[in-house]
Motif scaffolding. Sequence first.
Motif, short mmCIF file in Angstrom:
data_model
loop_
_atom_site.label_atom_id
_atom_site.label_comp_id
_atom_site.label_asym_id
_atom_site.label_seq_id
_atom_site.Cartn_x
_atom_site.Cartn_y
_atom_site.Cartn_z
N HIS A 62 0.74 -0.18 12.78
CA HIS A 62 0.12 0.90 13.56
C HIS A 62 0.71 2.25 13.22
N VAL A 63 1.12 2.37 11.95
CA VAL A 63 1.50 3.68 11.39
C VAL A 63 0.26 4.29 10.75
N ARG A 64 0.01 5.54 11.04
CA ARG A 64 -1.20 6.19 10.50
C ARG A 64 -0.99 6.53 9.03
N VAL A 65 -1.90 6.03 8.20
CA VAL A 65 -1.82 6.31 6.76
C VAL A 65 -3.10 6.93 6.22
N VAL A 66 -4.17 6.92 7.02
CA VAL A 66 -5.45 7.50 6.59
C VAL A 66 -5.74 8.72 7.45
N TYR A 67 -5.88 9.87 6.80
CA TYR A 67 -6.10 11.12 7.52
C TYR A 67 -7.47 11.73 7.17
N GLY B 120 -11.56 12.01 5.93
CA GLY B 120 -12.85 11.36 6.14
C GLY B 120 -12.96 10.65 7.47
N SER B 121 -13.91 9.72 7.52
CA SER B 121 -14.10 8.94 8.74
C SER B 121 -13.06 7.82 8.77
N ARG B 122 -12.34 7.75 9.87
CA ARG B 122 -11.24 6.78 9.96
C ARG B 122 -11.65 5.63 10.88
N ASN B 123 -11.23 4.44 10.49
CA ASN B 123 -11.54 3.28 11.32
C ASN B 123 -10.76 3.33 12.63
N VAL B 124 -11.40 2.88 13.68
CA VAL B 124 -10.72 2.76 14.95
C VAL B 124 -9.93 1.46 14.95
N ALA C 27 -1.02 0.83 -0.57
CA ALA C 27 -0.17 1.44 -1.60
C ALA C 27 0.56 2.66 -1.05
N ARG C 28 -0.10 3.42 -0.20
CA ARG C 28 0.56 4.59 0.41
C ARG C 28 1.78 4.16 1.22
N LEU D 194 -6.09 3.80 18.40
CA LEU D 194 -5.97 4.99 17.56
C LEU D 194 -6.82 4.83 16.31
N THR D 195 -6.81 5.85 15.46
CA THR D 195 -7.58 5.78 14.21
C THR D 195 -6.65 6.00 13.03
N GLY D 196 -7.04 5.44 11.89
CA GLY D 196 -6.29 5.65 10.65
C GLY D 196 -5.05 4.80 10.49
N CYS D 197 -4.81 3.84 11.41
CA CYS D 197 -3.64 2.96 11.27
C CYS D 197 -3.78 2.10 10.01
N LEU D 198 -2.65 1.72 9.47
CA LEU D 198 -2.65 0.84 8.30
C LEU D 198 -3.43 -0.44 8.59
N GLU D 199 -3.24 -1.01 9.78
CA GLU D 199 -3.93 -2.25 10.12
C GLU D 199 -5.44 -2.07 10.18
N SER D 200 -5.90 -0.88 10.56
CA SER D 200 -7.34 -0.64 10.68
C SER D 200 -8.03 -0.60 9.33
N THR D 201 -7.25 -0.49 8.26
CA THR D 201 -7.84 -0.40 6.91
C THR D 201 -7.40 -1.55 6.00
N SER D 202 -6.16 -2.03 6.16
CA SER D 202 -5.60 -2.96 5.18
C SER D 202 -5.36 -4.37 5.72
N SER D 203 -5.58 -4.62 7.00
CA SER D 203 -5.49 -6.00 7.48
C SER D 203 -6.66 -6.78 6.90
N LEU D 204 -6.54 -8.08 6.86
CA LEU D 204 -7.64 -8.89 6.34
C LEU D 204 -8.85 -8.82 7.25
N SER D 205 -8.63 -8.59 8.54
CA SER D 205 -9.77 -8.41 9.44
C SER D 205 -10.55 -7.16 9.08
#
Length: 405
Positions: free
Chosen positions: A246-251, A253-257, A310-311, A262-273
């Motif tokens: 739950h560290v924000r890594v995406v700032y 464009g449109s960020r996943n919730v 990677a970030r 929150l939005t832009g968390c590592l899990e919201s983009t890189s988890s398998l879900s």
Amino acid sequence: MEFLRGRHWQMPPAVSSGQLETRRRNLRAALQLVVENDGRMTRAEIARRSGLTSATVSSLLSELIQNGYVRDGRLAASTGGKPATTLNIDRKRHSILVIVLRPLLLHGAILDLAGDMVVDVVEHLTTRVTPETVAGFAARLMDESNHEVLGVGLQIPGTTNHGRVIESVQLGWHEEPITDLVQAAVGAPCIAINDADAEALAESVSSPDAGRSCLFVHLGEGIGAAIVHDGKLMLGPTGRVGEIGHVRVVYEGSRNVCRCGLTGCLESTSSLSAMLGPAFRDEADLDEIRALAATTDANERLSDGARALARAIRLICATLDIGDVIIGGAAPALGDTFITDITDDLETYPAHGTQAITVRYAQSKNPFQGIGQHALRELLGIRWAAPTVGEDSPTFRETASRETA
């Protein structure tokens, strides 16, 4: 370890606390050598390795045999005199229960002192797992054992510290005293460790090419990380090292919730879900994961997830001077393209002044190897795998005291 730490074994009242600890330390070290060299070590060899007298070593082994940790084995090859007797792990007296928790599944096993699986039990759940469900499962697993159970090890997707689950988004748990519940249900000590830490320990055992320091990243419904240095897990003062999901890594464009709100968390983009879609569950098998990864919809999400991961990897490795990164959990089912995408991003945007980063998938295939190692270390103060240079398990000569207590 209750016997070697004191519950099942007591020195006479006249013995000092220093002598008592010396005896325990020497018992642990002798047992470690037998575990590492099952069926190959003799009393004379232990004496040579330790510098202790033959009488002291004989006393240590007699106690370990009497209490069901070691047994006499076959005769060793003769070197001119009467053949010596080798020493084996006693597999018939004690066992350890281990349980891997998933939101809708409990996977448990009974392991003997050699680490071999005696019983393997899988229980699928219709509702999300609760602490009470785990305690009941542990009690049923206990009933399956014909051994004296030394303790229970739990592998949990979430932050654990001193037996409590501080937070598990996957399980919906917060400040749950899970080990107290399980200990009350089975009448034996219980310890807990999170997925990433357990898998990192398993990898340090199964991968001889693992570096002196490595970053392990677990990918599943959530994301967790572990740092291993010289064979030791870095835990931090509150046991929360590696909570990167739950560290924000995406700032941009449109960020996943994220499910944390929150939005832009590592899990919201890189988890398998996030990458494979809502059909992914931690209980999915490798074929199901491969099928999800092969869909057209998943391709772009996998690329975005690799870039975001990677970030995070770049920043952690630059901060801690780490060059080896291992991706585990269910991620190996994603195939080589995912690792290539991470590597390409790291090479395209290098952090100048830092060492090169190598990324690969985890190699351990045993689901209980990490939690088993952790439980054995916590309960008995030993490990199944032989220590390597730099690890926190010292050699017998370094561990054993020259005192003859």
